[in-house]
Structures are given as C-alpha cells and as structure tokens.
Design an enzyme around this catalytic site. Structure first.
Site, PDB file in Angstrom:
ATOM      1  N   HIS A 141       0.833  -1.210   0.000  1.00  9.75           N
ATOM      2  CA  HIS A 141       0.000   0.000   0.000  1.00  9.75           C
ATOM      3  C   HIS A 141       0.864   1.255   0.000  1.00  9.75           C
ATOM      4  O   HIS A 141       0.645   2.181  -0.791  1.00  9.75           O
ATOM      5  CB  HIS A 141      -0.909  -0.018   1.230  1.00  9.75           C
ATOM      6  CG  HIS A 141      -1.765   1.199   1.354  1.00  9.75           C
ATOM      7  ND1 HIS A 141      -3.038   1.281   0.835  1.00  9.75           N
ATOM      8  CD2 HIS A 141      -1.537   2.401   1.935  1.00  9.75           C
ATOM      9  CE1 HIS A 141      -3.551   2.461   1.091  1.00  9.75           C
ATOM     10  NE2 HIS A 141      -2.658   3.172   1.757  1.00  9.75           N
ATOM     11  N   HIS A 144       2.884   1.798  -3.302  1.00  6.45           N
ATOM     12  CA  HIS A 144       2.014   2.268  -4.381  1.00  6.45           C
ATOM     13  C   HIS A 144       1.689   3.743  -4.235  1.00  6.45           C
ATOM     14  O   HIS A 144       1.749   4.505  -5.209  1.00  6.45           O
ATOM     15  CB  HIS A 144       0.716   1.454  -4.386  1.00  6.45           C
ATOM     16  CG  HIS A 144      -0.360   2.063  -5.223  1.00  6.45           C
ATOM     17  ND1 HIS A 144      -0.309   2.128  -6.590  1.00  6.45           N
ATOM     18  CD2 HIS A 144      -1.533   2.661  -4.883  1.00  6.45           C
ATOM     19  CE1 HIS A 144      -1.386   2.726  -7.063  1.00  6.45           C
ATOM     20  NE2 HIS A 144      -2.140   3.069  -6.047  1.00  6.45           N
TER      21      HIS A 144
END
Length: 290
Positions: A141, A144
């Site tokens: 997460h 990204h």
C-alpha cells in the site's frame, strides 16, 4: 554545486511547456516534499497523535470520498478515450503529440488530472491512521501511494500522452470498480450482502498488470517506434512485473489461505464447516494497485 544546478536546469528545459502552469507541476521538489510528509505522517506522526485517542468515526466521509473517486476515475477514463485512445491512437506505437492541437491539449489536461488524482488518493492512508487501522498500512500500500505518484509526475511533466498513457487509463478503469466497492463497504451493514465480489477486485488488478505489460511489451518487438521516451516503457514494464508479483502474493495470503474473504463468503464457509476465519469486517482498508 553550480554544475549540478546547471545540469538540473538544462534537464528541466526538456519538459513539456504546455503542462508547466498546472498545479504541482512547477517543481519536482514540491511533489517530493508532499510525498515525504505523507510517509512521515502515516508511519510516525499520525500513529503518535492517535495513540491516546479513540478511532475517528469517518463512515459518512468515507462513503462520499469513495464515490467521489468513482466519478473522478470515470471522467479520467472518458477523457483519455476522447483525447486519443478512441480518436486516433493505434493502440500500438503511439508517440506523444506535442502540438497545440485540441486533442493533444486535452491529453495534457487529463494526464495532469490523473497525476493530481494520485495525490487525492493519499487520503486512503490518512483514513487508516485516523481510524487506527495501522495494520492496513502495508508495504504494498505505502509503496504504491508514495513511489508511483512520483514516477507519474515525471511522465506527465515530460511526455503527457502517447503509448505511455495506456497504463494510466487502465488504472483509472480499475479504480472505478475498486472505489465503488469500497464506497459500498463503507455504507454500512445493509450493503454487506452486495459485497460477495471482493475477491474479484484483486483478480481485476492482476489482469490490469498483464494487460499493461502486454501492451507496453510491443515496443520491444517493433522494427521501429517513434515513441520519444523509452525510459518510461522500461519503467512501466518493471512496475507491471513487480506489482503482479506483489499482488499474486496478496492473492495467495488473502484468498488461498482465506484471510480476507467477504463477510457473506465467510459465513457460508463457516456454515459448511470450514475452518476459514476473518475479523468479520469490511472497511475502507485495502491493499490496492494503482
């Protein structure tokens, strides 16, 4: 030091002047500062601020936020299609159009909007922190949300459009589906029965990386291609491969091992005597692609 400054200035002179006046596009240092502040907040400052506080109730905000991103992603997809992908692009070797043609300027605009949307999406992680869902701030997460906006900024700064924009359009298509799901999941228990397709979001994300990698790989097999930025081709291919591996592992950990089944699927599994368990909640917490 003067030589480094001069080298940087000469390098930046090669950027596309048509995007120079858009917000956030004047300097890479502003963007870098935002992303570093974001990482510092979600990994250090935010958890410390929330340590002795109750999790914030952000349900209504989450519903509005997620459905806003559904609408924004739909608009971005439409603009990419109208700016070239349905109005002249070959879907093979498409160079960047640096002219003042209305379609070329439309592509510049949507390329910027795509980059800007990535900074809006940093709110995903802020929500995790404010709701004290820090376990959902995974490496995937955070990577990204912090690294890819930096890469996309350079893409829009130097080459807004052409075959390098294909992955941005596909990513926006995926985000329509993804944020629609998260909007429903944030809307409350009444919508849990409609969330059986959680697993398929990851499947769509995996398909995204395959499609993007196949498209961009055409470059390596063409006798000649006039796309101006081969470095972007290489980066897109590398990112596609890395994220396919990371999301394949996420699929295995989440669904093969049964850790993240939707509530309705979990209840069905338990009813059938399965030993699969989860925490029984569907929230805005997620690991997602680009």
């Amino acid at each position: 030091m003067e030589g480094i400054v001069t080298m940087y200035q000469d390098f930046m002179k090669k950027a596309d002047p048509r995007i120079a006046d858009y917000p956030l596009m004047q300097s890479p240092f502003l963007v870098l500062g935002i992303l570093l502040a974001y990482v510092y907040f979600v990994l250090s400052l935010g958890p410390r601020l929330m340590a002795n506080r109750k999790p914030l109730n952000l349900k209504k905000f989450m519903v509005l936020y997620n459905f806003f991103l559904v609408g924004l992603s739909l608009y971005i997809v439409y603009e990419f299609l109208m700016a070239g992908w349905l109005t002249g692009y070959t879907w093979r070797c498409d160079p960047v159009d640096f002219s003042q043609d209305p379609k070329a300027l439309r592509m510049v605009s949507v390329a910027w909007l795509f980059v800007f949307s990535k900074f809006i999406e940093l709110t995903d992680t802020v929500i995790f922190v404010l709701r004290k869902k820090n376990e959902q701030v995974t490496f995937l997460h955070l990577f990204h949300h912090s690294v890819l906006p930096w890469s996309w900024w350079w893409g829009a700064k130097f080459g807004p459009g052409g075959m390098g924009s294909f992955h941005a359009m596909i990513n926006s298509m995926v985000h329509v589906v993804m944020y629609f799901y998260y909007g429903l999941s944030a809307a409350g228990p009444a919508f849990q029965k409609y969330l059986w397709w959680k697993k398929h979001i990851t499947a769509i994300q995996l398909a995204q990386f395959v499609i993007v990698s196949v498209h961009i790989s055409q470059y390596y097999f063409m006798p000649s291609c006039q796309y101006q930025f081969p470095i972007f081709i290489h980066l897109i291919w590398i990112y596609g491969t890395i994220f396919f591996i990371l999301f394949s592992n996420f699929w295995y950990q989440s669904y093969t091992k049964g850790k993240r089944l939707p509530r309705v699927a979990q209840q069905a599994a338990q009813h059938n005597g399965s030993s699969i368990h989860e925490n029984g909640s569907v929230t805005n917490g997620k690991v997602k692609a680009n």
